[in-house]
Design an enzyme around this catalytic site. Structure first.
Site, PDB file in Angstrom:
ATOM      1  N   ASP B  10       0.802  -1.100  -0.168  1.00  0.00           N
ATOM      2  CA  ASP B  10       0.103   0.004   0.016  1.00  0.00           C
ATOM      3  C   ASP B  10       0.974   1.290  -0.052  1.00  0.00           C
ATOM      4  O   ASP B  10       1.664   1.562   1.131  1.00  0.00           O
ATOM      5  CB  ASP B  10      -1.009   0.023   1.120  1.00  0.00           C
ATOM      6  N   LYS B  72       2.497  11.507  -3.230  1.00  0.00           N
ATOM      7  CA  LYS B  72       1.567  11.005  -4.084  1.00  0.00           C
ATOM      8  C   LYS B  72       0.676  11.748  -4.998  1.00  0.00           C
ATOM      9  O   LYS B  72       0.311  11.596  -5.740  1.00  0.00           O
ATOM     10  CB  LYS B  72       0.836   9.884  -3.220  1.00  0.00           C
ATOM     11  N   GLU B 173      -7.465   0.648  -4.256  1.00  0.00           N
ATOM     12  CA  GLU B 173      -7.273   0.704  -2.895  1.00  0.00           C
ATOM     13  C   GLU B 173      -8.750   0.048  -2.224  1.00  0.00           C
ATOM     14  O   GLU B 173      -8.637  -0.445  -1.490  1.00  0.00           O
ATOM     15  CB  GLU B 173      -6.942   1.842  -2.261  1.00  0.00           C
ATOM     16  N   ASP B 195     -13.508   5.189   1.310  1.00  0.00           N
ATOM     17  CA  ASP B 195     -12.011   5.097   1.414  1.00  0.00           C
ATOM     18  C   ASP B 195     -11.412   6.504   1.686  1.00  0.00           C
ATOM     19  O   ASP B 195     -11.130   7.246   0.609  1.00  0.00           O
ATOM     20  CB  ASP B 195     -11.317   4.049   0.463  1.00  0.00           C
TER      21      ASP B 195
END
Lengths: 239, 633
Positions: B10, B72, B173, B195
């Protein structure tokens, strides 16, 4: 049917089915087949979607790239192609309208683009788009457009006319009913089509089939037209 | 199979984790420090060594210009995309960036692209796994936000390659989370995964059926997460500090990072307490304190939390479902610990969300499950199969700058579309195609993915060639294109210019082995330089011993110098930089008086009219003195 033509398995040499070897189970290079054949279904429009889903899951378990994580490059690339075709086929066949349009295209019928996208495209490029008003709707559409124009003017002035909104609401309801009715009309043609498939093409029914196809195209076009009208009404009400 | 470990990773905005399947259950692999979470922070230390994770965090405060976090957010984006991020994050861009070029971020004096920085995090996770297994790890499943576009996915895959990892699959994810969640019991029904992580928000709706995890719809926002909440609180603190203390610390990286740390602690505390205190020691000795009540906090974050509603409703609409039809709701991502977020989810889907799995770890655990499936599966995973979708429609630009959508969003991947092209001019041999991703009608409002040039079309009269172009989105959500001219059967050559990505060649040049070499090179260079310096000082000392000044030293001084001389000779040919450096410094120190005496002799000789002996003052003892020698800073 073209997809059922058998050839020998690249891996064990046994005669094979469409996607895998019936003997050793290895995935085979994809053969260009139509979506109906891909699933092993006849080219009919009444389709048991739960059987389709079951078959989709079963084929996914054997064709998806995840199953070929450890396979060689060649099998991995066949799996990628086969499973993309499986997904494309499933997406097309599970939706009744897409299924009908697909069949029409398979049978060589040119579809009139009535989608929102086509409308936007026409707007942006300035090219004229054929929007034939179905004759039975002429009067209704004329009235509706007047009401919608009135609504726009009122909105600009900040006024509110409950009677007008009610009129438009009624028209919308009637259009939605028409939309439903057209779907039923389409289903009647499906039955006609499927019957002609069952009877086979050999007994001189080609003209019949052509007529059914044309009828389906006509229903689809009218249905799209009504759908666009409903969309316009919704947009006018929201704005 | 058992010898090759495939790990699940992850790669998060704030934290990253690596996990693997231990028997029937996925487990997170801890780092050397015993912690499961590796903060996605990369720093350069005083010696320009790369530091990653927990150890890098202190640099955020001590030397903020030498550390970087939340990279990211920059993956797969161009300089013109990130103006908003630049206002909120202390990213320092390289000065010589051009529009359309892949971003480069400054860390200290060096610059790195976002995939390279992510690769450093991935390499750390790879090392943690290798230490854990005692074997090398070269294959991984890496997770990405479901709403990542093609460029962002490609950038993540590139990062894996740069880190020396073969990324077998990019998994979304929320989907990964559903795999971890659905592992223990056979589940059926409709599951929603909400999420909300450090920097991204995803919503996915899945249909679970006999081990098949079929995504029906997905939506999200790749720039929405806990970071945004932190930034709100930081802005509040900065305002306070200006108003109450009369200090403008916005430009002080150190102060902002201290505030950021305090704000995150307060945010976490507010998930279990009715109030929290911000307590920051500002550089310069002043102190900032403020109490934040849960009520104020919830008012502040209302706008951010509300931004998740739109994507949820759109996903429901795309799935053709009503909230009542949802069977279960799963929460993923650290930000879902916030009570207000939980209430919102409960209201939206009208049921209490599941919280039984650690929201920080569930994605990595799911990635490990997928890694196991790709590795051939085991008893527990053999019936499991993930059918995911593409989050955004794929289109091509047609006349008038309009997007013609050829693969619609929420299509199960792999998915493909075939388009036919022809030429406009007699003898034309190139056809240009512009590929886009997004939902808008006009090409300029969509994301430009790439411009393809179909080359080598056989010259024919205009309109004659029939070029079949196949667009295929693979199981990673990444586009592949192939083309063929049908009349000649000739494969057309495709020249891909990714709009926001690295070319294969660039990635090749970035492979982290070259990073490793660079570090190795650096250490070797240090040793070689130190050795050279040691030689210089030893030669000078040998000459100095012949000088009359040597005799002027006390016998203790001479003995001391000779002991240190022997010690330096003993270590100088070894590879231990610190030993050589220490030896040089000690000897320099001990020969200080000798150098002074020699200098005096030289000067007095000069005054006496004697020619200066060139052996006396050539570079030697003085040149070697550490005062003049700067380290890297």
């Amino acid at each position: 049917m073209p997809g059922e033509a058998t050839s020998s398995c690249w891996s064990c040499g046994t005669m094979r089915a469409v996607h895998f070897c019936s003997s050793c189970g290895k995935v085979q290079p994809p053969v260009p087949v139509d979506y109906f054949t891909f699933f092993g279904f006849p080219r009919k429009l009444n389709l048991d979607t739960s059987a389709l889903e079951k078959e989709f899951y079963a084929l996914s378990r054997r064709l998806h790239p995840d199953v070929f994580g450890q396979a060689d490059t060649r099998e991995r690339s066949w799996s990628l192609e086969q499973s993309s075709m499986l997904n494309d086929a499933y997406r097309t066949l599970k939706d009744p309208i897409k299924r009908t349009e697909y069949l029409l295209r398979l049978e060589g019928v040119e579809l009139e683009e009535q989608s929102k996208q086509a409308t936007e495209k026409a707007r942006a490029t300035g090219e004229l788009k054929k929007q034939v008003v179905p004759p039975d709707l002429l009067e209704e559409v004329f009235e509706l457009n007047m009401h919608l124009e009135e609504l726009r003017i009122q909105k600009k002035l900040g006024e509110d006319d409950p009677a007008l909104l009610e009129e438009i609401g009624k028209a919308k309801l009637s259009l939605e009913e028409k939309y439903e009715a057209l779907f039923n009309e389409l289903k009647t043609e499906w039955n006609n089509w499927d019957k002609s498939v069952d009877n086979g093409t050999a007994d001189g029914t080609n003209d019949d089939r052509r007529r059914i196809l044309d009828k389906m195209l006509d229903v689809l076009n009218r249905r799209n037209y009504v759908r666009n009208l409903v969309r316009d009404v919704n947009e006018a009400l929201e704005n | 199979m058992a010898t090759d470990y495939i790990v699940g990773i992850d790669l998060g905005t704030t934290n990253s984790l690596v996990a693997y399947m231990q028997g029937d259950s996925p487990v997170v692999i801890p780092g050397e420090d015993g912690l499961n979470l590796v903060p996605s922070v990369v720093a350069l230390d005083e010696k320009n060594q790369i530091i990653v994770g927990n150890a890098a965090r202190r640099y955020l405060i001590e030397t903020p210009e030498r550390a970087v976090y939340s990279v990211k957010r920059l993956m797969g984006r161009g300089v013109e995309d990130i103006q908003d991020e630049l206002k909120l994050f202390p990213f320092q861009l390289a000065e010589d960036l051009h529009e359309g070029e892949v971003l480069r971020i400054k860390i200290g004096e060096r610059t790195y692209t976002p995939p390279e920085i992510s690769a450093l995090v991935l390499r750390q996770l790879k090392r943690n796994a290798e230490r854990f297994f005692g074997a090398s790890v070269t294959q991984a499943v890496v997770t990405v936000p479901a709403y990542f576009n093609d460029a962002q996915r490609q950038a993540t895959k590139d990062a894996g390659r740069i880190a020396g990892l073969n990324v077998l699959r990019l998994v979304n994810e929320p989907t990964a989370a559903s795999l971890a969640y659905g592992l223990d019991k056979k589940k059926h029904g409709i599951v929603v995964v909400y999420d909300l992580g450090g920097g991204t928000f995803d919503i996915s709706i899945l249909k679970l059926h006999d081990g098949i995890f079929e995504v029906i719809a997905t939506n999200g926002d790749t720039h929405l997460g806990g970071d945004d909440i932190d930034n709100l609180l930081i802005a509040l603190a900065l305002d306070d500090i200006r108003g109450d203390l009369g200090l403008d610390v916005r430009r002080s990286g150190e102060a902002v990072q201290r505030i950021r740390k305090a704000v995150i602690e307060a945010k976490i505390a507010l998930s279990s307490q009715p109030s929290a205190t911000l307590d920051v020691d500002l550089p310069g000795g002043k102190k900032y304190q403020r109490e934040i009540s849960l009520e104020v906090f919830e008012q502040m974050i209302q706008r951010i939390v509300d931004r998740t509603v739109g994507p949820c409703k759109q996903a429901l609409k795309d799935a053709g479902l009503k909230p009542e039809q949802i069977d279960e709701v799963v929460l993923v991502g650290g930000s879902t610990r916030i009570p207000k977020v939980r209430r919102l989810v409960q209201d939206l889907f009208r049921r209490a969300p599941h919280t039984d799995l650690n929201p920080d770890e569930v994605v990595a655990l799911g990635a490990a499950v997928q890694a196991n499936i790709l590795g051939g599966g085991s008893e527990i995973t053999k019936e499991m199969l993930l059918l995911d979708v593409t989050p955004l429609s794929l289109g091509i630009e047609v006349a008038g700058g309009v997007t013609d959508k050829i693969i619609l969003r929420n299509s199960t991947v792999p998915a493909s579309a075939t388009q036919y092209y022809t030429t406009q001019v007699d003898g034309q041999t190139n056809v240009a195609i512009h590929v886009l991703q997004g939902e808008r009608e006009l090409a300029r409002d969509c994301r430009s993915l790439a411009r393809f040039d179909l080359k080598g079309v056989p010259p024919m009269p205009a309109g004659m060639p029939r070029i079949e172009v196949k667009f295929l989105i693979d199981a990673n959500g990444i586009l592949r294109v192939s083309a063929r001219e049908q009349r000649s059967g000739k494969e057309a050559e495709i020249d891909v210019q990714p709009s926001y990505g690295l070319t294969d060649e660039q990635v090749e040049n970035m492979l982290l082995e070259s990073f490793d070499y660079a570090e190795e090179d650096f250490r070797q260079r240090q040793v070689i330089e130190a050795r050279r310096e040691a030689d210089t000082i030893l030669t000078a000392l040998a000459k100095g011993k012949k000088n009359q000044a040597w005799q002027e030293l006390t016998s203790d001084e001479r003995r001391n110098v000779e002991t240190l001389e022997k010690a330096l000779v003993a270590v100088k040919d070894g590879d231990d930089y610190h030993a050589i450096r220490g030896g040089i410094d000690a000897l320099n120190e001990a020969t200080m008086r000798l150098a002074e005496l020699m200098m005096d002799t030289a000067v007095s000789n000069a005054l006496k009219g004697k020619a200066m002996d060139d052996t006396d003052l050539e570079e030697g003892l003085q040149a070697g003195h550490p005062v003049a020698k700067a380290e890297f800073e």
